[in-house]
Design a protein around this motif. Structure first.
Motif, mmCIF file in Angstrom:
data_model
loop_
_atom_site.group_PDB
_atom_site.id
_atom_site.type_symbol
_atom_site.label_atom_id
_atom_site.label_comp_id
_atom_site.label_asym_id
_atom_site.label_seq_id
_atom_site.Cartn_x
_atom_site.Cartn_y
_atom_site.Cartn_z
ATOM 1 N N LEU A 288 13.027 12.728 2.521
ATOM 2 C CA LEU A 288 11.967 12.395 3.477
ATOM 3 C C LEU A 288 11.882 10.883 3.695
ATOM 4 O O LEU A 288 11.710 10.434 4.836
ATOM 5 N N LEU A 289 12.027 10.099 2.628
ATOM 6 C CA LEU A 289 11.962 8.648 2.749
ATOM 7 C C LEU A 289 13.072 8.111 3.643
ATOM 8 O O LEU A 289 12.887 7.128 4.371
ATOM 9 N N SER A 290 14.223 8.769 3.617
ATOM 10 C CA SER A 290 15.355 8.295 4.408
ATOM 11 C C SER A 290 15.181 8.545 5.903
ATOM 12 O O SER A 290 15.728 7.815 6.731
ATOM 13 N N ILE A 291 14.402 9.562 6.267
ATOM 14 C CA ILE A 291 14.255 9.914 7.684
ATOM 15 C C ILE A 291 12.874 9.561 8.237
ATOM 16 O O ILE A 291 12.664 9.619 9.453
ATOM 17 N N ALA A 292 11.928 9.205 7.361
ATOM 18 C CA ALA A 292 10.567 8.893 7.809
ATOM 19 C C ALA A 292 10.554 7.595 8.611
ATOM 20 O O ALA A 292 11.302 6.662 8.332
ATOM 21 N N THR A 293 9.670 7.541 9.615
ATOM 22 C CA THR A 293 9.587 6.353 10.463
ATOM 23 C C THR A 293 8.180 5.789 10.591
ATOM 24 O O THR A 293 8.013 4.615 10.897
ATOM 25 N N ASP A 294 7.160 6.612 10.350
ATOM 26 C CA ASP A 294 5.790 6.124 10.487
ATOM 27 C C ASP A 294 5.149 5.934 9.121
ATOM 28 O O ASP A 294 5.649 6.414 8.101
ATOM 29 N N THR A 295 4.020 5.239 9.105
ATOM 30 C CA THR A 295 3.354 4.879 7.855
ATOM 31 C C THR A 295 2.971 6.100 7.034
ATOM 32 O O THR A 295 3.151 6.121 5.809
ATOM 33 N N TYR A 296 2.468 7.131 7.687
ATOM 34 C CA TYR A 296 1.980 8.298 6.958
ATOM 35 C C TYR A 296 3.114 9.069 6.291
ATOM 36 O O TYR A 296 2.992 9.494 5.136
ATOM 37 N N SER A 297 4.205 9.272 6.998
ATOM 38 C CA SER A 297 5.324 10.009 6.404
ATOM 39 C C SER A 297 6.001 9.195 5.303
ATOM 40 O O SER A 297 6.458 9.746 4.292
ATOM 41 N N LEU A 298 6.061 7.874 5.481
ATOM 42 C CA LEU A 298 6.621 7.018 4.428
ATOM 43 C C LEU A 298 5.739 7.062 3.177
ATOM 44 O O LEU A 298 6.243 7.129 2.051
ATOM 45 N N GLY A 299 4.422 7.024 3.394
ATOM 46 C CA GLY A 299 3.504 7.118 2.264
ATOM 47 C C GLY A 299 3.608 8.451 1.553
ATOM 48 O O GLY A 299 3.566 8.520 0.314
ATOM 49 N N LEU A 300 3.756 9.533 2.331
ATOM 50 C CA LEU A 300 3.908 10.860 1.743
ATOM 51 C C LEU A 300 5.175 10.932 0.897
ATOM 52 O O LEU A 300 5.178 11.505 -0.202
ATOM 53 N N ALA A 301 6.264 10.364 1.410
ATOM 54 C CA ALA A 301 7.526 10.362 0.673
ATOM 55 C C ALA A 301 7.379 9.633 -0.662
ATOM 56 O O ALA A 301 7.830 10.116 -1.706
ATOM 57 N N CYS A 302 6.731 8.468 -0.636
ATOM 58 C CA CYS A 302 6.530 7.703 -1.873
ATOM 59 C C CYS A 302 5.643 8.461 -2.851
ATOM 60 O O CYS A 302 5.858 8.423 -4.072
ATOM 61 N N ALA A 303 4.640 9.170 -2.322
ATOM 62 C CA ALA A 303 3.749 9.946 -3.185
ATOM 63 C C ALA A 303 4.503 11.084 -3.872
ATOM 64 O O ALA A 303 4.324 11.345 -5.070
ATOM 65 N N ILE A 304 5.369 11.767 -3.113
ATOM 66 C CA ILE A 304 6.161 12.867 -3.686
ATOM 67 C C ILE A 304 7.097 12.336 -4.771
ATOM 68 O O ILE A 304 7.252 12.939 -5.839
ATOM 69 N N ILE A 305 7.732 11.194 -4.500
ATOM 70 C CA ILE A 305 8.609 10.575 -5.503
ATOM 71 C C ILE A 305 7.800 10.217 -6.751
ATOM 72 O O ILE A 305 8.266 10.382 -7.885
ATOM 73 N N GLY A 306 6.572 9.742 -6.548
ATOM 74 C CA GLY A 306 5.726 9.379 -7.675
ATOM 75 C C GLY A 306 5.405 10.560 -8.570
ATOM 76 O O GLY A 306 5.336 10.420 -9.800
ATOM 77 N N ILE A 307 5.211 11.727 -7.979
ATOM 78 C CA ILE A 307 4.956 12.928 -8.777
ATOM 79 C C ILE A 307 6.127 13.182 -9.719
ATOM 80 O O ILE A 307 5.946 13.439 -10.919
ATOM 81 N N GLY A 308 7.336 13.100 -9.176
ATOM 82 C CA GLY A 308 8.522 13.297 -10.012
ATOM 83 C C GLY A 308 8.687 12.199 -11.042
ATOM 84 O O GLY A 308 9.065 12.456 -12.186
ATOM 85 N N LEU B 280 0.828 -1.203 0.000
ATOM 86 C CA LEU B 280 0.000 0.000 0.000
ATOM 87 C C LEU B 280 0.863 1.253 0.000
ATOM 88 O O LEU B 280 0.609 2.198 -0.754
ATOM 89 N N ILE B 281 1.884 1.258 0.839
ATOM 90 C CA ILE B 281 2.764 2.429 0.923
ATOM 91 C C ILE B 281 3.499 2.645 -0.387
ATOM 92 O O ILE B 281 3.515 3.749 -0.949
ATOM 93 N N LEU B 282 4.119 1.582 -0.899
ATOM 94 C CA LEU B 282 4.938 1.707 -2.099
ATOM 95 C C LEU B 282 4.096 1.964 -3.349
ATOM 96 O O LEU B 282 4.576 2.583 -4.309
ATOM 97 N N SER B 283 2.843 1.509 -3.354
ATOM 98 C CA SER B 283 1.987 1.703 -4.526
ATOM 99 C C SER B 283 1.656 3.172 -4.751
ATOM 100 O O SER B 283 1.277 3.572 -5.859
ATOM 101 N N LEU B 284 1.801 3.992 -3.716
ATOM 102 C CA LEU B 284 1.527 5.424 -3.863
ATOM 103 C C LEU B 284 2.465 6.064 -4.884
ATOM 104 O O LEU B 284 2.103 7.060 -5.518
ATOM 105 N N THR B 285 3.659 5.488 -5.053
ATOM 106 C CA THR B 285 4.575 6.005 -6.066
ATOM 107 C C THR B 285 3.971 5.851 -7.450
ATOM 108 O O THR B 285 3.927 6.800 -8.242
#
Length: 410
Positions: free
Chosen positions: A302-322, A260-265
């Motif tokens: 952000l992905l390197s420093i994120a620790t919780d599900t929401y911040s990890l998901g946000l990081a993957c989403a931002i990477i997906g935009i790029g 679920l987290i990684l699919s956000l990319t």
């Protein structure tokens, strides 16, 4: 190469059909590896007599990319010489033959050979689809198609995983090769709507003053764009290739939660690429490239420093935009900065760069991981994107010097 089909040279219906062919080409190439992905475990079991059957099954999925990297530039040159129509139709025909042939092949060596030849066909299909977009459309229509083609490729890849898995469960692992037959209606449509173009070989007899218009040397100053595209591809594949290890290290052990987290990319990439044409109404391709670099840099940091599900998901989403904006933005820049007569090689090198980044990813990221851990590797990748962003920003085109691109780095 003259324009394959000008917007005012045909009926609207024919324009839409040509646009459909242009968008479906990249989507078909996305199926090259992804169509067989759900069948890998069953395939490994079938070929259990082969040494390292699991590795063999993975090679069935990945080996076509080797030929795509090698043959895409060659296909571009052939298209310049013999025309897009012949090369595209040939590529689609070979795609159907060597793609579907896996349904009948039971020999491991022959299966690998068929996959390599499928990669050759895929390189031709993708390269000529990009050439068609550049030579047949201009302005907003071209930018719109570049974005939609990338978006449709992501959608096809996702659908292949869903429907391909159901097909394998119901009909067996061989059924996944039936997905390549989707190219048949595309070939039929292309037969009627893609027009013949005169070869560029006549450039050899052109006047000396015009010879530079046909020279591939014009691509040399543009090497930084291809290098950046390789970097983008390393980045866009990092969440799927390296992400599971990072999430595992951070205490996320559920496969469904990881997915679920990684699919956000991928999800965000579908939407950002589809909106590329809309963004181009307000921003230049170069500005979008800067935004692209910023999202990748911030996403990986952000992905390197994120620790919780929401911040990890946000990081993957931002990477997906790029990830979604990278291919159309650079392809648009290259089409703008090259003569139409050398679009073949220019787009062939784009295809090679996209696949090269996928191959380089494990080598680069494992090297970074050897220094510390996967999060440090993501941080390093984010810092590299930040450095490239800084260089690209200070080299940005000025209002009085629009053509000044990243190529100043060369």
């Amino acid at each position: 190469m003259t324009s394959v089909l000008k917007n005012n040279d045909c009926q609207p219906k024919l324009n839409y059909l040509l646009a459909l062919v242009c968008m479906l080409g990249p989507a078909l190439v996305a199926l090259v590896p992804m169509a067989v992905a759900p069948a890998l475990p069953a395939m490994a079991l079938y070929f259990q007599d082969v040494d390292s059957s699991d590795l063999f099954a993975q090679m069935v999925m990945t080996t076509p990319a080797i030929m795509i990297i090698v043959f895409a530039p060659i296909s571009g040159i052939l298209s310049e010489r013999y025309g897009v129509r012949l090369n595209l139709l040939t590529g689609l025909f070979l795609y159907i033959v060597f793609g579907f042939s896996g349904y009948f092949i039971s020999d491991a060596t022959l299966l690998i050979i068929s996959r390599l030849l499928l990669g050759l066909a895929g390189g031709a299909v993708l390269t000529n689809s990009l050439i068609l977009i550049g030579s047949s459309f201009s302005g907003h229509h071209r930018e719109l198609l570049l974005g939609l083609a990338t978006s449709l490729a992501s959608i096809f890849a996702a659908l292949a995983l869903i429907f391909g898995g159901n097909m394998v469960d119901t009909l067996g692992w061989r059924s996944s090769f039936m997905l390549y037959l989707i190219a048949a209606p595309v070939m039929i449509i292309a037969w009627f709507c893609v027009k013949s173009t005169p070869p560029i070989a006549k450039a050899k007899t052109a006047k000396k003053s015009n010879a530079n218009s046909y020279s591939h040397k014009a691509l040399i100053p543009l090497w930084p764009f291809y290098a950046v595209l390789i970097l983008f591809t390393i980045g866009m594949f990092s969440p799927s290739i390296q992400g599971p290890f990072s999430l595992e290290m951070k205490g996320i052990h559920s496969a469904s939660e990881k997915g679920l987290i990684l699919s956000l990319t991928s999800i965000c990439a579908v939407f950002s690429s589809a909106l590329f044409g809309y963004f181009r109404r307000y921003f230049s391709s170069y500005t979008i490239l800067l935004i692209d670099l910023f999202t990748m840099a911030s996403g990986f940091i952000l992905l390197s420093i994120a620790t919780d599900t929401y911040s990890l998901g946000l990081a993957c989403a931002i990477i997906g935009i790029g990830a979604g904006l990278s291919e159309p933005s650079i392809a648009s820049i290259l089409l703008d900065r090259t003569k139409i007569h050398i679009h073949g090689l220019a787009m062939g090198l784009v295809v090679s760069a996209l696949n090269a980044g996928q191959f380089i990813n494990p080598l680069i990221m494992n090297f970074f991981k050897s220094m510390s851990n996967i999060d440090s590797a993501f941080m390093m990748l984010g810092l590299i994107f930040s450095l490239v962003l800084f260089i690209a920003y200070i080299r940005r085109p000025t209002p009085n010097n629009r053509p000044d691109p990243l190529s100043k780095l060369a």
